[in-house]
Structure formats: C-alpha cells, structure tokens
Scaffold this motif. Structure first.
Motif, PDB file in Angstrom:
ATOM      1  N   GLY A 130      -0.480  10.291  -6.256  1.00 25.58           N
ATOM      2  CA  GLY A 130      -1.777  10.440  -5.612  1.00 25.58           C
ATOM      3  C   GLY A 130      -2.673   9.228  -5.679  1.00 25.58           C
ATOM      4  N   CYS A 131      -2.166   8.102  -6.187  1.00 27.18           N
ATOM      5  CA  CYS A 131      -2.985   6.895  -6.353  1.00 27.18           C
ATOM      6  C   CYS A 131      -2.414   5.742  -5.528  1.00 27.18           C
ATOM      7  CB  CYS A 131      -3.029   6.482  -7.823  1.00 27.18           C
ATOM      8  SG  CYS A 131      -3.719   7.740  -8.928  1.00 27.18           S
ATOM      9  N   ALA A 132      -3.300   4.893  -5.041  1.00 24.68           N
ATOM     10  CA  ALA A 132      -2.888   3.721  -4.275  1.00 24.68           C
ATOM     11  C   ALA A 132      -2.319   2.666  -5.216  1.00 24.68           C
ATOM     12  CB  ALA A 132      -4.073   3.156  -3.507  1.00 24.68           C
ATOM     13  N   VAL A 133      -1.145   2.145  -4.876  1.00 23.28           N
ATOM     14  CA  VAL A 133      -0.472   1.172  -5.733  1.00 23.28           C
ATOM     15  C   VAL A 133       0.217   0.114  -4.880  1.00 23.28           C
ATOM     16  CG1 VAL A 133       0.013   3.004  -7.421  1.00 23.28           C
ATOM     17  CG2 VAL A 133       1.807   2.307  -5.808  1.00 23.28           C
ATOM     18  N   LEU A 134       0.571  -0.992  -5.508  1.00 19.23           N
ATOM     19  CA  LEU A 134       1.563  -1.914  -4.969  1.00 19.23           C
ATOM     20  C   LEU A 134       2.863  -1.567  -5.679  1.00 19.23           C
ATOM     21  CD1 LEU A 134       1.324  -5.744  -4.364  1.00 19.23           C
ATOM     22  CD2 LEU A 134       3.315  -4.752  -5.492  1.00 19.23           C
ATOM     23  N   LEU A 135       3.878  -1.190  -4.913  1.00 19.59           N
ATOM     24  CA  LEU A 135       5.134  -0.705  -5.467  1.00 19.59           C
ATOM     25  C   LEU A 135       6.217  -1.756  -5.245  1.00 19.59           C
ATOM     26  CD1 LEU A 135       6.566   1.713  -6.813  1.00 19.59           C
ATOM     27  CD2 LEU A 135       7.111   2.536  -4.516  1.00 19.59           C
ATOM     28  N   SER A 136       6.783  -2.257  -6.338  1.00 19.09           N
ATOM     29  CA  SER A 136       7.704  -3.389  -6.266  1.00 19.09           C
ATOM     30  C   SER A 136       9.065  -3.020  -6.842  1.00 19.09           C
ATOM     31  CB  SER A 136       7.116  -4.557  -7.062  1.00 19.09           C
ATOM     32  OG  SER A 136       8.016  -5.637  -7.110  1.00 19.09           O
ATOM     33  N   ARG A 137      10.118  -3.514  -6.197  1.00 18.49           N
ATOM     34  CA  ARG A 137      11.497  -3.282  -6.665  1.00 18.49           C
ATOM     35  C   ARG A 137      11.880  -4.436  -7.587  1.00 18.49           C
ATOM     36  NH1 ARG A 137      14.932   0.579  -7.575  1.00 18.49           N
ATOM     37  NH2 ARG A 137      16.122   1.468  -5.856  1.00 18.49           N
ATOM     38  N   THR A 138      11.231  -4.484  -8.732  1.00 15.66           N
ATOM     39  CA  THR A 138      11.475  -5.538  -9.710  1.00 15.66           C
ATOM     40  C   THR A 138      11.533  -4.918 -11.095  1.00 15.66           C
ATOM     41  OG1 THR A 138       9.080  -5.939  -9.656  1.00 15.66           O
ATOM     42  CG2 THR A 138      10.462  -7.471  -8.429  1.00 15.66           C
ATOM     43  N   GLY A 139      11.896  -5.719 -12.074  1.00 18.30           N
ATOM     44  CA  GLY A 139      11.947  -5.216 -13.442  1.00 18.30           C
ATOM     45  C   GLY A 139      12.514  -6.262 -14.386  1.00 18.30           C
ATOM     46  N   TYR A 140      12.613  -5.857 -15.663  1.00 14.45           N
ATOM     47  CA  TYR A 140      12.949  -6.813 -16.733  1.00 14.45           C
ATOM     48  C   TYR A 140      13.967  -6.187 -17.682  1.00 14.45           C
ATOM     49  CZ  TYR A 140      11.682 -10.464 -20.234  1.00 14.45           C
ATOM     50  OH  TYR A 140      11.673 -11.519 -21.123  1.00 14.45           O
ATOM     51  N   THR A 141      14.872  -5.361 -17.119  1.00 14.64           N
ATOM     52  CA  THR A 141      15.795  -4.617 -17.976  1.00 14.64           C
ATOM     53  C   THR A 141      17.260  -4.774 -17.585  1.00 14.64           C
ATOM     54  OG1 THR A 141      15.662  -2.619 -16.599  1.00 14.64           O
ATOM     55  CG2 THR A 141      14.043  -2.840 -18.386  1.00 14.64           C
ATOM     56  N   GLY A 142      17.541  -5.319 -16.420  1.00 14.61           N
ATOM     57  CA  GLY A 142      18.902  -5.363 -15.935  1.00 14.61           C
ATOM     58  C   GLY A 142      19.324  -4.100 -15.212  1.00 14.61           C
ATOM     59  N   GLU A 143      18.401  -3.159 -15.034  1.00 15.48           N
ATOM     60  CA  GLU A 143      18.683  -1.910 -14.322  1.00 15.48           C
ATOM     61  C   GLU A 143      17.851  -1.851 -13.039  1.00 15.48           C
ATOM     62  OE1 GLU A 143      20.979   0.189 -15.111  1.00 15.48           O
ATOM     63  OE2 GLU A 143      21.447  -0.493 -17.142  1.00 15.48           O
ATOM     64  N   ASP A 144      18.211  -0.911 -12.170  1.00 17.78           N
ATOM     65  CA  ASP A 144      17.364  -0.639 -11.018  1.00 17.78           C
ATOM     66  C   ASP A 144      16.018  -0.101 -11.502  1.00 17.78           C
ATOM     67  OD1 ASP A 144      19.131  -1.403  -9.055  1.00 17.78           O
ATOM     68  OD2 ASP A 144      20.025   0.584  -8.880  1.00 17.78           O
ATOM     69  N   GLY A 145      15.013  -0.254 -10.678  1.00 17.46           N
ATOM     70  CA  GLY A 145      13.729   0.307 -11.068  1.00 17.46           C
ATOM     71  C   GLY A 145      12.596  -0.179 -10.197  1.00 17.46           C
ATOM     72  N   ARG A 163       0.845  -1.194   0.000  1.00 19.27           N
ATOM     73  CA  ARG A 163       0.000   0.000   0.000  1.00 19.27           C
ATOM     74  C   ARG A 163       0.883   1.247   0.000  1.00 19.27           C
ATOM     75  NH1 ARG A 163      -2.282  -3.893   3.077  1.00 19.27           N
ATOM     76  NH2 ARG A 163      -4.419  -4.531   2.537  1.00 19.27           N
ATOM     77  N   ALA A 164       1.283   1.645  -1.194  1.00 23.60           N
ATOM     78  CA  ALA A 164       2.049   2.873  -1.377  1.00 23.60           C
ATOM     79  C   ALA A 164       1.183   3.863  -2.142  1.00 23.60           C
ATOM     80  CB  ALA A 164       3.344   2.595  -2.138  1.00 23.60           C
ATOM     81  N   GLU A 165       1.630   5.107  -2.204  1.00 24.76           N
ATOM     82  CA  GLU A 165       0.907   6.136  -2.955  1.00 24.76           C
ATOM     83  C   GLU A 165       1.864   6.765  -3.959  1.00 24.76           C
ATOM     84  OE1 GLU A 165      -0.978  10.447  -2.024  1.00 24.76           O
ATOM     85  OE2 GLU A 165      -1.779   8.790  -0.791  1.00 24.76           O
ATOM     86  N   VAL A 166       1.536   6.617  -5.246  1.00 23.19           N
ATOM     87  CA  VAL A 166       2.335   7.183  -6.328  1.00 23.19           C
ATOM     88  C   VAL A 166       1.439   8.082  -7.166  1.00 23.19           C
ATOM     89  CG1 VAL A 166       3.676   6.667  -8.416  1.00 23.19           C
ATOM     90  CG2 VAL A 166       3.918   5.213  -6.394  1.00 23.19           C
TER      91      VAL A 166
END
Length: 370
Positions: A182-197, A177-180
């Motif tokens: 102004g909207c409620a989101v699930l915020l995950s430290r994942t990705g598909y690029t080989g970079e941080d994100g 339960r994060a807010e990005v």
C-alpha cells in the motif's frame, strides 16, 4: 548505544526476543534476529528480509548529470536507459577505491546513487568537490529507507505484497513508481546475497508498514528477518566485495577482481590513468579464494605466506561457509601466487596453516550446495 544512529525500523527490532544489535559504523543495527545460520539458510532456501536503511542515497539532477557521473565512476553510465541500474565504483587519482555503489537512471537528467553507509559523508564531500556545470547533488539518505527481500521465495512473497501484478523485472532493472504493501516505492531487482530478490526504496515514514506487511505476506513462504551476520556470510559466499575489506583507498577495483565494472575505453574518469597503467604493467595483487586444508578458519587481516615463508598478502574476509560447510576466505595476495591450486599458508593464532587457492565465487545460485 544511544549515541548511535538508528534506522526507521529500529523500534520494531524489539518484537523479536532474540535480536542482538551491534555498533556497525556508527549505526545500531541487528547482527541477528534469530540466529545467523538460521537466517543465512532461510535466504538460501526460502527468503529473508533485511533492514538496510543505513545505506546512503544521493540524487543527481541537471543537464550535465550523466557526464558528471561518467567522470566520477568507472563503469559506463551512458549505457543505461531509464529503469536500469548499474554497479560501479569511484576511484582516487592513484586508482584506489573511494567507494563502490549502484547508479539508478531515473530519467535522462535524473539519477540516484546508492553508497555505503560508512562512506556517506566522505562520498558526498568527494562528489561535491568535483561538481561542475548544470548538476545538483542532494543527500536524501535521512528521508529514505531501504528494505531488501532476498531468496528463492522472494517472487512469491512480493506477488502477495503488491496490488497489481508486477511486470517481469530482469536483474538491475527497477520500477520507480511501484506500490508495495500500500506504499509508494522504488522497486529494484538488486541485492547483496547471491540470490534473487528485491530492494525496496521508500520514505522513512512508510518503512515500518512495508516491513510488517512483507513479513505477514511471506510467513507461509518461510520469510524471516535477517541481520548483518547473515548478510555478511551470504555476500561472502557469492564473492561480493565489502568496502573496507575487499575494497579500500589502497585497493583498486582491478586488484579486487572487478575489472568487468571498469570501462577503460569509455572515456575519461578519475583514476583511469592509474588503472590503465596497472592493467598494462600487470596487476600487482589479486583477490583470490582460499580453502583451508589444515584445521582453522581464516579471518580478516590474517597474514598469508608462500611456501618459502615470505609474506605475500592477507585475508580480507573469511568464515566457515554456512552453505558449503568449508573453511573459506578471500585474500589479497601477490599476483604470482594467485593461480588456482597454489598452496599458501595462513597464520592463525601464531601457527601457519596450509590452504589452497580455489575458484570463486564459492556459491552460485542454482548450483549444488555441498
């Protein structure tokens, strides 16, 4: 293309004059917004924003949710605590791959599975056919959007898009339960690029506001929208598999070099016996990196031969690396030819051209780029 499925962000694509959409597994998605190379370089150097709302999301709840996922996947879901995610795979009894996916542990009896868009129906049928005990499986794909913010500037962009400072998130951790913007989101430290994100799961209705808000927040940091073309070259350089190419019903996770995500000692799961036999008897094929010596670009399904002219496998993915400026490929070949430095020949337009087996991943975050 009107018969193709569209994401909640489709109406915003037209704001970019150079956008070009294609049919991607039944979805009308942008292959590029301003150019594949430009978008690729933005992610490597600054940041890129991806619409990946075509991905599938399933909720798995109930007292037996954990044991169900443990039985269906190759990794060890019991290692997860709430707020942690895990890359894993589902296998058929013979060891071939149903799909690769990410498991999010929301609570002890509540999980979210994120699957490949082209496999949503197949995966849902596969999982449903194996449900037992106190397990409820729900497909929430149509009501869920997914936006990926990737690149070294992603932290700076996200800091401007959230109301309160974010706690430090390690890879494969998330805040439910994060807010990005102004909207409620699930915020995950994942990705598909080989970079941080970050990957941002939100309601379909909120996706346009988050997309616009992130682009505005990241304008000074060089953030630009990126399409499928850059997503593919980025994941390729980082040796991240694409289902249907590096993984399939006929390619096991062990052959694809994903043994780290196959926990053969963590109890029974579907396909375990076949994978254990494969490991004990010797993995027959291996996914390797190849670099062209002769002039040519390896492409998916190009045949690969040994020095005696015998067919030993085929290219699964290949391109001229935008970061490294080298003609590279991933190839699934007979294991006896998989040693680094082995010479192989790739058939390109009727000619067999020389290549070498090379170390992967081709690119690692923070490593030299040439």
């Amino acid at each position: 293309m009107s018969s193709l499925a569209r994401t909640p962000l489709y109406p915003l694509y037209s704001e970019f004059p150079s956008v070009r959409c294609i049919d991607f597994g039944g979805w009308e998605l942008p292959v590029q917004f301003s150019g594949i190379i430009r978008e690729h370089e933005a992610v490597r150097g600054q940041a890129g924003l991806f619409d990946v709302s075509h991905m599938g999301e399933f909720l798995v709840t109930g007292q037996d949710a954990e044991s169900f996922i443990q039985r269906m996947t190759t990794n060890d879901v019991t290692r997860l605590s709430p707020g942690q995610a895990q890359y894993t795979l589902m296998c058929y009894e013979h060891g071939g791959t149903v799909d690769d996916l990410i498991v999010y542990k929301l609570a002890q009896d509540r999980y979210m599975l994120v699957v490949n868009a082209s496999n949503i129906d197949k995966d849902l049928e596969w999982l449903t056919g194996h449900v037992s005990g106190d397990v409820l499986l729900e497909n929430i794909s149509s009501e869920t959007a997914l936006i990926a913010l990737q690149g070294p500037a992603s932290d700076a962009v996200m800091a401007k898009a959230v109301k309160d400072p974010l706690p430090s998130l390690s890879p494969f951790h998330f805040i439910e339960r994060a807010e990005v913007c102004g909207c409620a989101v699930l915020l995950s430290r994942t990705g598909y690029t080989g970079e941080d994100g970050y990957e941002i799961y939100c309601s379909a209705d909120d996706a346009p506001a988050i997309w616009k808000g992130l682009l505005a927040a990241g304008e000074a940091d060089g953030l630009i929208p990126a399409g499928l073309g850059a997503r593919d070259t980025l994941r390729f350089e980082a040796r991240l598999p694409l289902y249907g190419q590096e993984l399939s019903e006929s390619i096991s996770p062990l052959e694809a070099g994903l043994g780290f995500f196959v926990k053969l000692d963590a109890g029974e799961f579907i396909g375990r016996d076949a994978l254990l036999k494969q490991k004990n008897e010797g993995i027959p094929r291996k996914l390797v990196g190849i670099e062209m010596i002769d002039r040519g670009i390896p492409r998916s399904h190009y045949a690969v031969y040994d020095g005696d002219g015998s067919l030993i496998g085929e290219v699964t993915s290949g391109t001229q690396s935008p970061t490294l400026k080298r003609n590279l490929g991933l190839a699934l070949i007979d294991a006896e030819h998989a040693a680094i430095g082995t010479e192989v020949w790739v058939e390109i337009r009727g000619k067999r051209l020389k290549a070498n087996v090379v170390k992967t991943p081709f690119y690692k975050k923070g490593a030299a780029k040439s």
